[in-house]
Design a protein around this motif. Structure first.
Motif, PDB file in Angstrom:
ATOM      1  N   THR A  52      29.476  77.151 127.776  1.00  0.00           N
ATOM      2  CA  THR A  52      30.306  76.023 128.222  1.00  0.00           C
ATOM      3  C   THR A  52      29.825  74.698 127.649  1.00  0.00           C
ATOM      4  O   THR A  52      30.607  73.751 127.533  1.00  0.00           O
ATOM      5  CB  THR A  52      30.332  75.947 129.754  1.00  0.00           C
ATOM      6  N   ALA A  53      28.532  74.602 127.283  1.00  0.00           N
ATOM      7  CA  ALA A  53      28.022  73.355 126.700  1.00  0.00           C
ATOM      8  C   ALA A  53      28.707  73.050 125.368  1.00  0.00           C
ATOM      9  O   ALA A  53      28.790  71.893 124.953  1.00  0.00           O
ATOM     10  CB  ALA A  53      26.511  73.433 126.511  1.00  0.00           C
ATOM     11  N   ALA A  54      29.199  74.101 124.685  1.00  0.00           N
ATOM     12  CA  ALA A  54      29.854  73.912 123.389  1.00  0.00           C
ATOM     13  C   ALA A  54      31.215  73.231 123.526  1.00  0.00           C
ATOM     14  O   ALA A  54      31.820  72.843 122.525  1.00  0.00           O
ATOM     15  CB  ALA A  54      30.025  75.261 122.684  1.00  0.00           C
ATOM     16  N   LEU A  55      31.706  73.083 124.749  1.00  0.00           N
ATOM     17  CA  LEU A  55      33.011  72.455 124.961  1.00  0.00           C
ATOM     18  C   LEU A  55      32.934  70.940 125.029  1.00  0.00           C
ATOM     19  O   LEU A  55      33.962  70.271 125.127  1.00  0.00           O
ATOM     20  CB  LEU A  55      33.642  72.992 126.250  1.00  0.00           C
ATOM     21  N   LYS A  56      31.726  70.388 124.977  1.00  0.00           N
ATOM     22  CA  LYS A  56      31.597  68.933 125.027  1.00  0.00           C
ATOM     23  C   LYS A  56      32.261  68.303 123.797  1.00  0.00           C
ATOM     24  O   LYS A  56      32.081  68.748 122.679  1.00  0.00           O
ATOM     25  CB  LYS A  56      30.123  68.532 125.082  1.00  0.00           C
ATOM     26  N   ASN A  57      33.062  67.258 124.027  1.00  0.00           N
ATOM     27  CA  ASN A  57      33.751  66.526 122.963  1.00  0.00           C
ATOM     28  C   ASN A  57      34.698  67.416 122.164  1.00  0.00           C
ATOM     29  O   ASN A  57      34.882  67.223 120.968  1.00  0.00           O
ATOM     30  CB  ASN A  57      32.746  65.862 122.022  1.00  0.00           C
ATOM     31  N   LYS A  58      35.309  68.387 122.824  1.00  0.00           N
ATOM     32  CA  LYS A  58      36.285  69.253 122.160  1.00  0.00           C
ATOM     33  C   LYS A  58      37.688  68.981 122.714  1.00  0.00           C
ATOM     34  O   LYS A  58      37.864  68.669 123.899  1.00  0.00           O
ATOM     35  CB  LYS A  58      35.927  70.728 122.373  1.00  0.00           C
ATOM     36  N   LYS A  59      38.678  69.131 121.829  1.00  0.00           N
ATOM     37  CA  LYS A  59      40.072  68.976 122.239  1.00  0.00           C
ATOM     38  C   LYS A  59      40.759  70.313 122.483  1.00  0.00           C
ATOM     39  O   LYS A  59      41.757  70.375 123.186  1.00  0.00           O
ATOM     40  CB  LYS A  59      40.856  68.216 121.153  1.00  0.00           C
ATOM     41  N   LEU A  60      40.229  71.364 121.871  1.00  0.00           N
ATOM     42  CA  LEU A  60      40.884  72.670 121.944  1.00  0.00           C
ATOM     43  C   LEU A  60      39.853  73.765 122.100  1.00  0.00           C
ATOM     44  O   LEU A  60      38.848  73.794 121.383  1.00  0.00           O
ATOM     45  CB  LEU A  60      41.708  72.900 120.666  1.00  0.00           C
ATOM     46  N   ASN A  82      37.951  76.747 136.107  1.00  0.00           N
ATOM     47  CA  ASN A  82      37.452  75.368 136.186  1.00  0.00           C
ATOM     48  C   ASN A  82      37.897  74.541 134.986  1.00  0.00           C
ATOM     49  O   ASN A  82      38.253  73.366 135.138  1.00  0.00           O
ATOM     50  CB  ASN A  82      35.928  75.366 136.282  1.00  0.00           C
ATOM     51  N   ILE A  83      37.877  75.150 133.808  1.00  0.00           N
ATOM     52  CA  ILE A  83      38.266  74.413 132.603  1.00  0.00           C
ATOM     53  C   ILE A  83      39.753  74.046 132.661  1.00  0.00           C
ATOM     54  O   ILE A  83      40.119  72.896 132.408  1.00  0.00           O
ATOM     55  CB  ILE A  83      37.971  75.243 131.345  1.00  0.00           C
ATOM     56  N   VAL A 122      32.039  72.397 134.741  1.00  0.00           N
ATOM     57  CA  VAL A 122      31.364  73.669 134.470  1.00  0.00           C
ATOM     58  C   VAL A 122      29.896  73.371 134.181  1.00  0.00           C
ATOM     59  O   VAL A 122      29.528  72.233 133.893  1.00  0.00           O
ATOM     60  CB  VAL A 122      32.010  74.397 133.266  1.00  0.00           C
ATOM     61  N   PRO A 123      29.016  74.384 134.265  1.00  0.00           N
ATOM     62  CA  PRO A 123      27.599  74.143 133.962  1.00  0.00           C
ATOM     63  C   PRO A 123      27.410  73.646 132.530  1.00  0.00           C
ATOM     64  O   PRO A 123      28.116  74.075 131.612  1.00  0.00           O
ATOM     65  CB  PRO A 123      26.945  75.513 134.169  1.00  0.00           C
ATOM     66  N   TYR A 124      26.453  72.736 132.346  1.00  0.00           N
ATOM     67  CA  TYR A 124      26.146  72.205 131.021  1.00  0.00           C
ATOM     68  C   TYR A 124      24.669  72.457 130.745  1.00  0.00           C
ATOM     69  O   TYR A 124      23.793  71.771 131.249  1.00  0.00           O
ATOM     70  CB  TYR A 124      26.448  70.710 130.963  1.00  0.00           C
ATOM     71  N   GLU A 125      24.392  73.496 129.951  1.00  0.00           N
ATOM     72  CA  GLU A 125      23.012  73.912 129.709  1.00  0.00           C
ATOM     73  C   GLU A 125      22.817  74.131 128.220  1.00  0.00           C
ATOM     74  O   GLU A 125      23.564  74.884 127.593  1.00  0.00           O
ATOM     75  CB  GLU A 125      22.706  75.191 130.486  1.00  0.00           C
ATOM     76  N   ARG A 150      26.355  69.001 134.819  1.00  0.00           N
ATOM     77  CA  ARG A 150      27.711  69.541 134.809  1.00  0.00           C
ATOM     78  C   ARG A 150      28.523  68.815 133.732  1.00  0.00           C
ATOM     79  O   ARG A 150      28.224  67.693 133.344  1.00  0.00           O
ATOM     80  CB  ARG A 150      28.394  69.347 136.162  1.00  0.00           C
ATOM     81  N   LEU A 151      29.531  69.497 133.242  1.00  0.00           N
ATOM     82  CA  LEU A 151      30.404  68.955 132.206  1.00  0.00           C
ATOM     83  C   LEU A 151      31.848  69.186 132.619  1.00  0.00           C
ATOM     84  O   LEU A 151      32.209  70.285 133.036  1.00  0.00           O
ATOM     85  CB  LEU A 151      30.118  69.649 130.871  1.00  0.00           C
ATOM     86  N   THR A 152      32.651  68.149 132.514  1.00  0.00           N
ATOM     87  CA  THR A 152      34.091  68.308 132.736  1.00  0.00           C
ATOM     88  C   THR A 152      34.763  68.334 131.372  1.00  0.00           C
ATOM     89  O   THR A 152      34.905  67.293 130.720  1.00  0.00           O
ATOM     90  CB  THR A 152      34.659  67.158 133.579  1.00  0.00           C
TER      91      THR A 152
END
Length: 813
Positions: free
Chosen positions: A540-548, A566-567, A573-576, A586-588
């Protein structure tokens, strides 16, 4: 800076001050009599914080005093309460805490990067405290007479310094006392908080702006662990230059100056060598822009030595005229790593940045107009080496270059906060928030571009024709896909919907995902699998600053989907991150989700939580002719659709927001052709819905009890459901969950509000439904057979609205 008559100095003759003698220590300070101290600490150190004095009767979980008099705290309703200084961002956050009639001390959260407090404590040998203090002051007497200096309750000192070239020292010792652990260096990055005078037990000796020093080592302060390896006396640039200049007086050329006798027969050669060496020394300090006072001394050495060697002054002048001072440099570099970095910084700071978060270097690519990431430091090492050669600093070995790279990290730390409202095209940048086109600039901190340019046209016939073929010629479904591409580009995550493309291989699913990726850029797209998203804690950390977020080939997964919910629900979601110490981070995510599979997904999710967010579109038109529509290549994309990307962007963004919302958020009410698809998907993915479709009928005034597994399957809902699952190979949900899931299915997913869950003396029952019998063949199936939308005039109006195509471009203005 504090004015002279505001200073409080208790060393030798006291200076004139408007502080009273009682200000040295205060038993009950308030914000009124603290105000001058608060202003001083804010200006010079950081954020002042209150400190509750030592409380022996209030204990923590380990039975030790909770309030030791050294931690930020205040009185809340008369009771001591901790302050977490990491969460304090300004003095306004804590100002009111000083207004109390109770005893209160003061401390400061250090916010300045250059402030380092030398806490002289000498816990193992208290008798040497004063000796250590005086030893430090021998290196810089101003530390004793000026600056900010406090005496601590334990008899030690707080010596505040402003360090020009800081290094990482925490536990320290002092030259001459290497066998002792003297104390700690308190800074913004270590502890970050310190109790100040005039707190109880603390004595204010000097109060002025902290003394500026070159480095901690320049005043004899060195790391405790490394002390046994450091023997030489501390040296500054001035010290080094004095010693080197002295060598020309006393060493190699002493005989030239004093006797005028050359060691070799050619006095001109000896004198030329002397001049070139001294010019090299001067050139070094010209580059560093310091030590100007030694330039005249060098000229004096040259002229006095020349006078001793030659009787003819004109000969000296001829030799000097034949030497270009600008060409004189040491063959070996004689600059320290810190000096090299000072020279490098102006050369590289505009096109080189370091990201501490991902531990990468970024170099600005002026051709592609973005900051390019470098996973290793090889390119940076090459850049540093080239820059040093251009600066003519002499030979620099690889070890020094590595040190320069390490030191430059601290000088060039930058946070790359990707602005998802900016879409970087090759020739300009589109600000999606206001539909404005702006010029490229390094200040925008862009780390990619999408690889295509801007176009004012939105004519993309090849793309539109292919989309229409992929959805079986249904125009309104093309509009749904267009609307979802709009959501991806503009980031409409608040709609809380995702698209699930279902179809066999070769039907165009992957082509659509490539089109979406190319439209917004690979750098803001993350591709994963459903199982990896749910089970890999780092994914889930890989979703930071992503549009898709693309989720491919997820047919076989049948586990939990909490992260997916959650996404798509705009929750965190957890940010690790791998290899980094983790907290409760956590990361939204700010991305839309696109899932592809050959078959509908059978997931462990029976509630409406996921079903109401899913828009299922079937790609059933398998293309017989192989076409290269869009494929990834090394430096971009190729294919028939690629040349239309600029027009597709304009076409997608020209859809009005009102239409996007109706198509995506209220799909079932506005897109007739997808209603049956949604119902089919529901029965394909939910065993509970499939059972209801075939085994339960909707009959007004009917009544059906839930019962349990052992009761008559022809009368009771749960026993009939369990029988269906057993015969179909599914696992039945427990009886405790069954009734609530069934109610959610009817009311939230099937939109049948008259089906209610009630209870009487017999147990739970549902209204207006019952078990299907052989006599109910004329009653339509409950899920697929009952339409949500009637074919009314208003429905036809909705459908015609969806097919309206705006002629205006959003960029016409």
């Amino acid at each position: 800076m504090t004015k002279e008559n505001d200073l409080l100095i208790y060393n030798g003759e006291p200076k004139q001050t408007n502080y009273s003698e009682n200000d040295k220590t205060m038993n009950n300070p308030t914000i009124t009599n603290y105000s001058k101290f608060l202003d001083f600490f804010q200006e010079n150190i950081g954020i002042p914080l209150p400190v509750v004095p030592y409380q022996k009767d209030i204990l923590n979980d380990k039975g030790k005093p909770k309030f030791t008099g050294k931690n930020p705290s205040y009185y809340k309703d008369g009771k001591p309460t901790p302050i977490y200084h990491s969460k304090v961002n300004s003095f306004d956050d804590v100002k009111e805490y000083f207004n109390t009639d109770k005893e209160l001390n003061i401390g400061t959260k250090i916010t300045r990067d250059d402030i380092f407090v030398i806490d002289i404590d000498c816990k193992s040998e208290k008798t040497i405290i004063d000796d250590v203090f005086h030893k430090i002051c021998e290196y810089n007497p101003d530390l004793r007479e000026k600056g900010l200096l406090e005496k601590t309750p334990s008899g030690g000192y707080h010596l505040y310094t402003k360090v020009t070239n800081p290094i990482n020292i925490t536990i320290f010792t002092v030259r001459g006392f290497e066998q002792y652990k003297i104390g700690e260096i308190i800074s913004k990055n270590h502890w970050g908080f310190i109790v100040n005078a005039p707190s109880k037990g603390y004595e204010l000796i000097n109060m002025d702006t902290p003394i500026e020093i070159e480095s901690l080592e320049s005043i004899g302060v060195i790391p405790y662990k490394a002390s046994n390896k450091i023997r030489s006396q501390p040296s500054t640039d001035i010290d080094k230059s004095q010693r080197k200049l002295s060598s020309y007086y006393k060493g190699k050329y002493k005989y030239l100056k004093d006797t005028g006798e050359a060691k070799f027969t050619d006095r001109s050669e000896e004198f030329t060598g002397l001049v070139k060496d001294l010019y090299s020394l001067r050139n070094r300090h010209k580059r560093l822009k310091d030590l100007d006072k030694f330039i005249d001394d060098i000229d004096e050495v040259i002229m006095s030595t020349g006078a001793n060697l030659f009787d003819d002054e004109s000969r000296v002048n001829r030799i000097l005229e034949g030497i270009d001072e600008n060409d004189c440099f040491d063959s070996e570099n004689n600059l320290s790593d810190t000096e090299l970095v000072d020279l490098l910084l102006p050369e590289v700071e505009n096109n080189l940045k370091y990201s501490e978060e991902d531990d990468y270097w970024y170099l600005y690519d002026d051709n592609n107009k973005y900051w390019k990431k470098y996973p290793n430091n090889a390119r940076v090492i090459e850049l540093i080496s080239q820059s040093l050669q251009q600066l003519s600093v002499g030979k620099v070995n690889y070890y020094h270059i590595l040190n320069c790279e390490r030191l430059l990290r601290g000088k060039l730390i930058t946070e790359f906060h990707i602005d998802l409202n900016l879409l970087p095209l090759t020739d300009c940048v589109l600000d999606i928030s206001n539909n404005q086109l702006i010029e490229h600039s390094p200040d925008l901190m862009l780390t990619y571009n999408v690889g295509y340019s801007y176009s004012n046209s939105r004519e993309c016939p090849i793309t539109q024709k292919w989309l229409l073929e992929s959805v079986g010629g249904i125009q309104e479904q093309v509009e749904v896909l267009r609307a979802y591409l709009n959501c991806i580009v503009t980031g409409k995550i608040e709609l809380q919907r995702f698209i699930h493309l279902v179809g066999s291989g070769g039907s165009g699913k992957s082509t659509f995902t490539k089109l979406a990726t190319a439209l917004v850029g690979e750098q803001v797209t993350h591709t994963t699998k459903l199982q990896k998203l749910e089970e890999n804690r780092f994914e889930t950390a890989a979703l930071k600053n992503k549009k898709l977020c693309l989720i491919n080939d997820s047919d076989s997964y049948g586990g939990e989907i909490s992260n997916l919910k959650n996404i798509t629900g705009n929750d965190s979601v957890p940010y690790e991150l791998k290899g980094k110490q983790q907290g409760e981070n956590r990361l939204t995510p700010s991305c839309m989700v696109l899932i592809t599979s050959n078959e509908p997904l059978r997931l462990k999710e029976y509630t409406s939580g996921l079903a109401r967010r899913r828009i299922t579109i079937r790609f059933e038109n398998k293309h017989n002719v192989s076409r290269s529509l869009i494929d990834k290549i090394q430096n971009g994309w190729k294919g028939e659709l690629v040349k239309e990307l600029p027009q597709v962007l304009n076409w997608v963004l020209s859809m009005p927001d009102e239409k996007v919302v109706k198509l995506i958020k209220y799909t079932e009410q506005n897109v007739i052709s997808l209603v049956q698809t949604q119902r089919d998907t529901l029965t394909d993915t939910s065993p509970l819905a499939d059972w209801v479709d075939y085994n339960v009928v909707y009959v007004v005034n009917a009544k059906a009890y839930c019962g349990n597994k052992a009761l008559d399957t022809n009368k009771y809902l749960y026993s009939n459901y369990c029988n269906y699952c057993e015969n179909s190979g599914f696992n039945a949900v427990s009886i405790n969950k069954f009734s609530n899931l069934l109610l959610d299915l009817f009311q939230s997913q099937l939109k049948m509000p008259t089906v209610l869950k009630k209870r009487d003396n017999t147990g739970f029952y549902f209204t207006n439904i019952r078990i299907r019998t052989d006599k109910d063949s004329n009653i339509p199936t409950t899920v697929k057979g009952i339409s949500l939308i009637e074919d009314t005039d208003s429905t036809r109006e909705k459908q015609s609205f969806l097919l309206i195509d705006d002629e205006s471009s959003i960029f016409d203005s």
